[in-house]
Enzyme design. Structure first.
Site, PDB file in Angstrom:
ATOM      1  N   GLU A 130      -3.172  20.226  41.629  1.00  0.00           N
ATOM      2  CA  GLU A 130      -3.315  19.099  40.711  1.00  0.00           C
ATOM      3  C   GLU A 130      -4.778  18.697  40.549  1.00  0.00           C
ATOM      4  OE1 GLU A 130      -0.748  16.936  43.206  1.00  0.00           O
ATOM      5  OE2 GLU A 130       0.802  18.414  42.767  1.00  0.00           O
TER       6      GLU A 130
ATOM      7  N   GLU B 102       1.430   8.844  42.602  1.00  0.00           N
ATOM      8  CA  GLU B 102       1.535  10.174  43.209  1.00  0.00           C
ATOM      9  C   GLU B 102       1.683  11.210  42.097  1.00  0.00           C
ATOM     10  OE1 GLU B 102       1.421  12.578  46.630  1.00  0.00           O
ATOM     11  OE2 GLU B 102       1.024  10.438  46.354  1.00  0.00           O
TER      12      GLU B 102
ATOM     13  N   ASP C 206       4.479  14.083  49.850  1.00  0.00           N
ATOM     14  CA  ASP C 206       4.966  12.705  49.730  1.00  0.00           C
ATOM     15  C   ASP C 206       4.905  11.986  51.072  1.00  0.00           C
ATOM     16  OD1 ASP C 206       5.743  13.051  46.951  1.00  0.00           O
ATOM     17  OD2 ASP C 206       7.354  14.306  47.709  1.00  0.00           O
TER      18      ASP C 206
END
Length: 500
Positions: A331, A300, A485
């Site tokens: 990201e 992750e 998450d």
């Protein structure tokens, strides 16, 4: 059975119309009607309910219930590491005002060295509605800010850190045993789910604290306004920053014998400086390489600013050694910028991330760094991309199954967790994705029209499959931290790796 399907579809149309005309429709009544419709969701899907007549949100929610099925072989033992902390969540503008800071111009900072840097970085990312995470270098000043945050009216304390948050989400599924390894202090240990196993070697006397500055959609401070709800995270976290428990984590796998390993926390090392992260990343890669090949690894990713550091993770060190990664739009773009990939000339997304451009970058990552004829030693075969309006799962053909369910489950949990509900509440969510989009911005992609009654769009590029589904975006999210998450955890739970 056709008449039951017809009645269910008619009911869905009626309720969808009523939701739109009467948003005050009581939650209890909504959920009761939902329970009546749910057994016929597959039939509603097959009837291709017209999205312009029915509530598209309702149609998508019902279609997901029909599409989401557990894989034939489910994970039963998952090891998660290695970043864990206590999150202190406060309203960002309120805390900065309490620190006697005045609004001004936003400016990004790779490392925060003062309250002024904090204010500027917060405003910069707030004006873009983008999540970000930064290291605060002054330990004494950070502790003062942390005390002010914990005493601020309405401040809340939660489990924090990607690994701990993923572990919490996985542990809520009764078939899964979770091993969590990270710097677990007494407060965090108290907050963790009782079902989570914590190796004694990873317990420590004090907790690491992260400050989560949240803002709402449309919130203003000075001349800055947030286009959507999100958060800015900062900390002075040495234990997680140096990944102190990574070797402990890997050593604990031999006894635990996991079927899946979930790794996070690499982004925390960035704030330690090049000399430290170069050395520690080399040790981290050696530790990861010692995990048996038969155990798949999911990585992750999280917010980073150092292109050299990202390049080391992507090109030379970590990415080829993991089977799956999870990341968001910030990201994704930074990976492309660091590696001179597609659309790397973009400085930011400036709002809605274009689906065609996102698809191009995802395809480039899995072809450049994933398993294939030219990279037979690489392991990467799956990418789970999540952004506010939609999710895309990308897999190399022949390695993963049940990905329609996986991407749907990830999108569903985004809508429920953000709103704090057990099920999708149609009156509290909305569609942000365009109904027509290109699957590539390179000129080779075709145009796709979203079908709410079959909400997972699938397309192919060479030997790579793409699975896209919209998100039912919460209108007034209760909490945004940990959402990525939860999405990745849920997607993994519904994924099955095909054994070679």
């Amino acid at each position: 059975m056709w008449h039951k399907a017809f009645l269910a579809a008619l009911l869905a149309l009626s309720i969808g119309y009523y939701y739109q005309m009467h948003p005050e429709f009581p939650e209890l009544a909504k959920q009761y009607v939902y329970s009546l419709i749910q057994p016929f969701s597959a039939h509603i899907s097959s009837l291709q309910v017209n999205s312009h007549t029915a509530s598209s949100e309702l149609t998508i929610s019902l279609a997901w219930e029909a599409l989401i099925t557990s894989p034939l072989k489910q994970w039963s033992k998952i090891a998660v590491g290695v970043n864990a902390c206590v999150d202190v969540v406060v309203t960002g503008v309120g805390l900065l005002q309490a620190l006697a800071l005045e609004p001004g111009k936003g400016k990004d900072h790779e490392i925060l060295r003062s309250k002024e840097d904090l204010k500027e970085a917060f405003l910069y990312h707030m004006s873009k509605g983008a999540a970000a995470e930064r290291f605060y270098s002054d330990e004494e000043m950070f502790q003062r800010i942390a005390r002010a945050a914990s005493e601020y009216p309405g401040a809340q304390v939660y489990v924090g850190g990607n690994a701990a948050l993923i572990g919490q989400k996985l542990a809520r599924h009764p078939q899964v045993t979770v091993l969590l390894c990270g710097p677990v202090g007494p407060k965090l240990h108290e907050l963790l789910d009782e079902q989570i196993l914590v190796p004694p070697e990873s317990l420590q006397e004090t907790d690491e604290y992260h400050l989560i500055l949240e803002y709402k959609s449309g919130e203003k401070w000075g001349s800055s306004q947030a286009p959507n709800a999100n958060r800015f995270i900062f900390s002075h976290d040495v234990s997680n920053g140096e990944m102190n428990v990574l070797e402990t984590f890997v050593a604990s796998l031999e006894e635990f014998k996991p079927e899946l390993v979930v790794l996070s926390g690499l982004h925390m090392m960035e704030g330690q400086g090049r000399e430290v992260w170069e050395h520690r990343l080399h040790e981290a890669v050696a530790a990861i390489s010692s995990i048996p090949n038969k155990v798949p690894i999911h990585l992750e990713l999280a917010s980073m600013t150092d292109k050299d550091y990202m390049n080391n993770i992507v090109k030379q060190q970590v990415l080829p050694r993991v089977n799956s990664i999870g990341l968001n739009e910030q990201e994704l773009l930074f990976v492309s910028q660091a590696g001179s990939g597609p659309h790397s000339e973009l400085h930011s997304w400036n709002g809605f991330p274009d689906i065609g451009k996102v698809s191009d970058i995802l395809f480039w990552i899995i072809k450049e760094y994933g398993h294939g004829e030219e990279n037979s030693e690489a392991s990467l075969t799956r990418i789970h991309f999540h952004t506010l309006a939609y999710h895309i799962l990308v897999t190399t053909d022949g390695f993963w199954s049940n990905q329609v369910s996986a991407v749907s489950a990830g999108a569903r949990v985004a809508g429920t967790q953000a709103c704090g509900t057990e099920r999708i509440d149609i009156g509290r969510v909305f569609l942000k994705i365009p109904f027509e989009f290109q699957v590539s911005a390179s000129g080779t992609g075709h145009k796709v029209t979203l079908n709410p009654s079959n909400p997972v769009t699938v397309w192919q590029r060479e030997n790579t499959s793409f699975f896209l589904t919209p998100v039912l975006v919460c209108k007034n999210p209760l909490r945004t931290v940990g959402l990525g998450d939860a999405i990745s955890a849920e997607g993994l739970l519904y994924s099955e790796m095909i054994k070679k």
